[in-house]
Structure formats: structure tokens, C-alpha cells
Write an enzyme that holds these catalytic residues in place. Structure first.
Site, PDB file in Angstrom:
ATOM      1  N   LYS A   1       0.837  -1.213   0.000  1.00 24.04           N
ATOM      2  CA  LYS A   1       0.000   0.000   0.000  1.00 24.04           C
ATOM      3  C   LYS A   1       0.866   1.254   0.000  1.00 24.04           C
ATOM      4  O   LYS A   1       0.512   2.279  -0.588  1.00 24.04           O
ATOM      5  CB  LYS A   1      -0.951  -0.044   1.203  1.00 24.04           C
ATOM      6  CG  LYS A   1      -1.970   1.072   1.253  1.00 24.04           C
ATOM      7  CD  LYS A   1      -3.131   0.838   0.317  1.00 24.04           C
ATOM      8  CE  LYS A   1      -3.887   2.100  -0.025  1.00 24.04           C
ATOM      9  NZ  LYS A   1      -4.588   2.719   1.075  1.00 24.04           N
TER      10      LYS A   1
ATOM     11  N   GLU B   1      -0.161  12.147   8.920  1.00 25.51           N
ATOM     12  CA  GLU B   1       0.212  10.780   9.336  1.00 25.51           C
ATOM     13  C   GLU B   1       1.656  10.462   8.916  1.00 25.51           C
ATOM     14  O   GLU B   1       1.908   9.512   8.168  1.00 25.51           O
ATOM     15  CB  GLU B   1      -0.764   9.772   8.723  1.00 25.51           C
ATOM     16  CG  GLU B   1      -2.190   9.900   9.239  1.00 25.51           C
ATOM     17  CD  GLU B   1      -3.124   8.862   8.637  1.00 25.51           C
ATOM     18  OE1 GLU B   1      -3.342   8.892   7.405  1.00 25.51           O
ATOM     19  OE2 GLU B   1      -3.621   8.009   9.392  1.00 25.51           O
TER      20      GLU B   1
HETATM   21  N1  LIG Z   1      -9.814   8.706   2.664  1.00 17.10           N
HETATM   22  C1  LIG Z   1      -9.330   7.719   1.914  1.00 17.10           C
HETATM   23  O1  LIG Z   1      -9.649   7.611   0.727  1.00 17.10           O
HETATM   24  C2  LIG Z   1      -8.399   6.713   2.504  1.00 17.10           C
HETATM   25  C3  LIG Z   1      -7.964   6.812   3.824  1.00 17.10           C
HETATM   26  N2  LIG Z   1      -7.174   5.817   4.330  1.00 17.10           N
HETATM   27  C4  LIG Z   1      -6.731   5.868   5.723  1.00 17.10           C
HETATM   28  O2  LIG Z   1      -7.884   5.702   6.560  1.00 17.10           O
HETATM   29  C5  LIG Z   1      -7.701   6.372   7.811  1.00 17.10           C
HETATM   30  C6  LIG Z   1      -8.890   7.292   8.056  1.00 17.10           C
HETATM   31  O3  LIG Z   1      -8.887   8.301   7.051  1.00 17.10           O
HETATM   32  P1  LIG Z   1     -10.159   9.166   6.664  1.00 17.10           P
HETATM   33  O4  LIG Z   1     -11.392   8.396   6.832  1.00 17.10           O
HETATM   34  O5  LIG Z   1      -9.861   9.767   5.338  1.00 17.10           O
HETATM   35  O6  LIG Z   1     -10.094  10.314   7.781  1.00 17.10           O
HETATM   36  P2  LIG Z   1     -11.230  11.310   8.272  1.00 17.10           P
HETATM   37  O7  LIG Z   1     -10.518  12.495   8.826  1.00 17.10           O
HETATM   38  O8  LIG Z   1     -12.256  11.527   7.235  1.00 17.10           O
HETATM   39  O9  LIG Z   1     -11.915  10.514   9.477  1.00 17.10           O
HETATM   40  C7  LIG Z   1     -11.386  10.350  10.756  1.00 17.10           C
HETATM   41  C8  LIG Z   1     -12.562  10.335  11.709  1.00 17.10           C
HETATM   42  O10 LIG Z   1     -12.153   9.904  13.011  1.00 17.10           O
HETATM   43  C9  LIG Z   1     -12.820  10.735  13.956  1.00 17.10           C
HETATM   44  N3  LIG Z   1     -12.119  10.670  15.234  1.00 17.10           N
HETATM   45  C10 LIG Z   1     -10.825  10.934  15.487  1.00 17.10           C
HETATM   46  N4  LIG Z   1     -10.550  10.760  16.796  1.00 17.10           N
HETATM   47  C11 LIG Z   1     -11.705  10.385  17.370  1.00 17.10           C
HETATM   48  C12 LIG Z   1     -12.076  10.068  18.693  1.00 17.10           C
HETATM   49  N5  LIG Z   1     -11.205  10.109  19.687  1.00 17.10           N
HETATM   50  N6  LIG Z   1     -13.357   9.715  18.938  1.00 17.10           N
HETATM   51  C13 LIG Z   1     -14.261   9.675  17.949  1.00 17.10           C
HETATM   52  N7  LIG Z   1     -13.970   9.968  16.659  1.00 17.10           N
HETATM   53  C14 LIG Z   1     -12.712  10.315  16.381  1.00 17.10           C
HETATM   54  C15 LIG Z   1     -12.802  12.089  13.323  1.00 17.10           C
HETATM   55  O11 LIG Z   1     -13.692  12.959  13.983  1.00 17.10           O
HETATM   56  P3  LIG Z   1     -13.539  14.570  13.888  1.00 17.10           P
HETATM   57  O12 LIG Z   1     -14.292  14.977  12.671  1.00 17.10           O
HETATM   58  O13 LIG Z   1     -14.145  15.083  15.139  1.00 17.10           O
HETATM   59  O14 LIG Z   1     -12.068  14.866  13.770  1.00 17.10           O
HETATM   60  C16 LIG Z   1     -13.212  11.723  11.899  1.00 17.10           C
HETATM   61  O15 LIG Z   1     -14.594  11.599  11.812  1.00 17.10           O
HETATM   62  C17 LIG Z   1      -6.346   7.057   7.713  1.00 17.10           C
HETATM   63  O16 LIG Z   1      -5.342   6.256   8.270  1.00 17.10           O
HETATM   64  C18 LIG Z   1      -6.113   7.177   6.175  1.00 17.10           C
HETATM   65  O17 LIG Z   1      -4.757   7.246   5.831  1.00 17.10           O
HETATM   66  C19 LIG Z   1      -6.840   4.717   3.597  1.00 17.10           C
HETATM   67  C20 LIG Z   1      -7.233   4.594   2.305  1.00 17.10           C
HETATM   68  C21 LIG Z   1      -7.992   5.596   1.630  1.00 17.10           C
HETATM   69  C1  LIG Z   2      -4.261   4.259  -3.552  1.00 18.48           C
HETATM   70  C2  LIG Z   2      -5.586   4.822  -3.179  1.00 18.48           C
HETATM   71  C3  LIG Z   2      -5.885   6.106  -3.857  1.00 18.48           C
HETATM   72  C4  LIG Z   2      -6.582   3.848  -3.745  1.00 18.48           C
HETATM   73  O1  LIG Z   2      -6.034   2.612  -3.832  1.00 18.48           O
HETATM   74  C5  LIG Z   2      -5.712   4.876  -1.687  1.00 18.48           C
HETATM   75  O2  LIG Z   2      -6.080   3.879  -1.151  1.00 18.48           O
HETATM   76  C6  LIG Z   2      -5.361   5.978  -0.771  1.00 18.48           C
HETATM   77  O3  LIG Z   2      -5.674   7.155  -0.980  1.00 18.48           O
HETATM   78  O4  LIG Z   2      -4.792   5.684   0.309  1.00 18.48           O
END
Ligand SMILES: NC(=O)C1=CN([C@@H]2O[C@H](COP(=O)(O)OP(=O)(O)OC[C@H]3O[C@@H](n4cnc5c(N)ncnc54)[C@H](OP(=O)(O)O)[C@@H]3O)[C@@H](O)[C@H]2O)C=CC1
Ligand SMILES: CC(C)(CO)C(=O)C(=O)O
Length: 320
Positions: free
Chosen positions: A201, A283
């Protein structure tokens, strides 16, 4: 005589952002009993539900949502899907432990390397810890609103717990997890080696996440310029080199495949870019420092990645 129907597993979403919101909504719509922990968006989601605008599944709404602002109010869950950013993992451990049913499976749906190692010692031994690699493009466009641009696959691997030394049980747990996603219409498979899956990844996240912040550019802009294309390819090659030094062979052609896949991703802003825009911590430990340290410990220096990490650390400190 009536036969008892086995209740399905209870699923808890710890952090309902883009990832937690997307997968939680899909699982709930498939009929699973899903409970969502929220923070700043609790009021909006309680009132209006979760909205998914998906280029793949269409517009979907979940309302009412079993939403919680406080982990103490949640029922014990058999599966916990962690959708927060890795930067808060250790502080989140007591919350995870509080919501976990005995023998629960905790899945970190997050990017980066070594994140399960860091969390493990803060969790009760009775909990199974897994990692999930999400190949998806999602982001939040408003409170409780998730935009899904492309893909969705989840690769799952076992990290640790009472099944560590029992390969068949480990496999069964990971298969069960992948089965939940598949029942919700999401492509998912069990990975035999979590570290190997995490290195794969990183081939994408190391170049695109960091460069989107450093250069203020989305995937289309990065892929349209000769210099950034070279930089991306150089960084991808270093991740492959680092993985190899750590004992994880990445197939020839994999980096090229990721590069070509990105040519087809229109105007995608990686999640690190959104963090930077919203002045949230980046991150960097999980996506850069950990892999750099692992490669260095194996005698392998990755100079491009090191320079990118240093530049991002500067930006992150100033942005905080
Ligand atoms: N977005 C994507 O396309 C991708 C993301 N990822 C990975 O997934 C993970 C999540 O990313 P993503 O969804 O984009 O992030 P977001 O910022 O959209 O979501 C994180 C969420 O966690 C909540 N949160 C954080 N701390 C707490 C807590 N203590 N209690 C309750 N809720 C909490 C935040 O709330 P608040 O709004 O209050 O901060 C927010 O809603 C990361 O590691 C990212 O690298 C992996 C692949 C693709
Ligand atoms: C590589 C990609 C765009 C979809 O595979 C993804 O997962 C990310 O944003 O972390």
C-alpha cells in the site's frame, strides 16, 4: 420446536469519517448491527444520518444511525473497525478496549506501517488485532457526508492476539472479517502477511500523499508534469527497495501498475492533503518515519523518501 437464529456480529465503527462512514454505512445497509462513534459530527449525524455520494453505488442514506458521542454508551461490539487517523491511535486504546466484547476483533482501517505494533501493548491481550488496507478514494464534504470517488477493496491481515500461533484460527478470523465486507458488496480478501500488505500500500501512499501536500497538487496535476512523474516513480522504486530490504518482495511491475492506475484517477486529493487543509496533524510517523526506520535497520537508505519526510515534517510543524 423453534430453532434459535444466531444473531450476526455487532460491529462498532471507531471514528466515523470518510473511511468509517463509508464502510459502516455499507455494512449497516447490508443488514449488520452497526454502531458509530463520532466526535465533532455527532449532532449532525444524529439529526440527518449519514449520506454517501458514491460514483460506484449511487447516492445512499442511512437514517436513523446508531450514533454515539461517548464510547461508554456503546454496546459491546464483536468487530471494531477503527477509522480514525493513525496520529491518535495510542490515546484511542482505552476507548477501543471499552467498546470491545470479550475476544473482539479490532481492525485498523488505516494507512502506514507498524501501527498495530504501536497499539498492541495498550490493548488487552484477549483482543485480536488486525490491519485493513483500504483501496478506495473517499473524503468528507460536510458533517456526515462522504464522497466516494472510486474503488473500495479491503485487504485484511492478522497481527496479534490469542490466534497468533494458530495459523488455521488466524486464517478463519481474517476470512470471517473479509466475509463481512463481501456481504456488504465490498471486494475483500485475506492477506497471509500483514506487513507485506502494508508495504504494498505504501508504494502508492508514500509518493502521492506527501507530494499532494508539498506541491499542492492532486493526482491529475501530479501525473501531468514530467518532473513530478519522475519523482513519483523514484519514490515508488525506493518503497519497493525498502520492502525488499525488510524481506518483502514486491512483484516487478506492481509499482508501474499503481502508477498506471493513477493515470485514470481524475483530480483525486489524498487524505493527507485534506488533513493539511484542515490543519490536522499529518500521518507522517506511519507513512514515512516507520518505513524509513525499518529500511534503515535493514541497512537500506531511501534518500528521496527521507527528503520528502523532512520537508513534510517542516510543513506539519508550521501547520500545527
Ligand atoms: N480517505 C481515503 O480515501 C483513505 C484513507 N485511508 C486511511 O484511513 C484512515 C482514516 O482516514 P479518513 O477516513 O480519510 O479520515 P477522516 O478524517 O475523514 O476521518 C477520521 C474520523 O475519526 C474521527 N475521530 C478521530 N478521533 C476520534 C475520537 N477520539 N473519537 C471519535 N472519533 C474520532 C474524526 O472525527 P472529527 O471529525 O471530530 O475529527 C473523523 O470523523 C487514515 O489512516 C487514512 O490514511 C486509507 C485509504 C484511503
Ligand atoms: C491508492 C488509493 C488512492 C486507492 O487505492 C488509496 O487507497 C489511498 O488514498 O490511500
Amino acid at each position: 420446536m423453534t430453532s434459535a437464529v444466531e444473531p450476526g456480529p455487532r460491529i462498532g465503527i471507531i471514528g466515523t469519517g470518510a473511511i468509517g462512514g463509508f464502510y459502516g454505512l455499507m455494512l449497516a445497509r447490508a443488514g449488520f448491527d452497526v454502531h458509530f462513534l463520532l466526535r465533532s459530527e455527532y449532532a449532525a449525524v444524529s439529526e440527518r444520518g449519514l449520506q454517501l455520494n458514491s460514483a460506484v453505488h449511487g447516492a445512499l442514506n442511512l437514517h436513523p444511525v446508531q450514533a454515539y458521542a461517548n464510547a461508554a454508551d456503546m454496546p459491546p461490539c464483536d468487530w471494531l473497525l477503527v477509522g480514525t487517523k493513525t496520529t491518535g491511535n495510542v490515546e484511542l486504546a482505552p476507548t477501543i478496549a471499552q467498546v470491545a466484547a470479550p475476544g473482539a476483533k479490532v481492525v485498523l482501517l488505516q494507512n502506514g506501517l507498524g501501527i498495530e505494533d504501536d497499539l498492541r501493548e495498550h490493548l488487552p491481550e484477549s483482543l485480536h488485532l488486525l490491519g485493513g488496507l483500504c483501496y478506495i478514494c473517499v473524503h468528507r464534504s460536510g458533517p456526515g457526508i462522504v464522497e466516494h470517488q472510486a474503488m473500495g477493496r479491503v485487504s485484511l491481515g492478522y497481527h496479534s492476539g490469542s490466534a497468533t500461533h494458530d495459523a488455521a484460527r488466524r486464517q478463519a478470523i481474517v476470512e470471517e472479517g473479509a466475509g463481512l465486507f463481501r456481504e456488504a458488496g465490498i471486494d475483500s480478501q485475506a492477506m497471509p502477511d500483514l506487513d507485506q500488505a502494508r508495504w504494498h500500500k505504501l508504494v502508492w501512499n508514500v509518493p502521492y500523499n506527501g507530494l499532494s501536500v508539498l506541491l499542492g497538487a492532486n493526482t491529475s496535476t501530479l501525473m501531468a508534469d514530467e518532473s513530478s512523474r519522475e519523482l513519483i516513480q523514484g519514490l515508488m522504486a525506493e518503497v519497493v527497495q525498502g520492502a525488499r530490504a525488510c524481506g518483502h518482495e514486491i512483484a516487478p511491475g506492481y509499482a508501474e501498475q499503481m502508477f498506471n492506475m493513477t493515470e485514470r484517477l481524475t483530480d483525486y486529493w489524498p487524505s493527507m492533503y485534506h488533513d493539511h487543509q484542515h490543519q490536522r496533524p499529518l500521518e507522517l510517523a506511519a507513512i514515512y518515519a516507520r518505513p524509513l526506520a525499518a529500511a534503515r535497520a535493514a541497512g537500506c537508505e531511501l534518500p528521496r523518501m527521507q527528503a520528502l519526510y523532512q520537508a513534510l515534517s517542516f510543513i506539519d510543524r508550521r501547520n500545527g
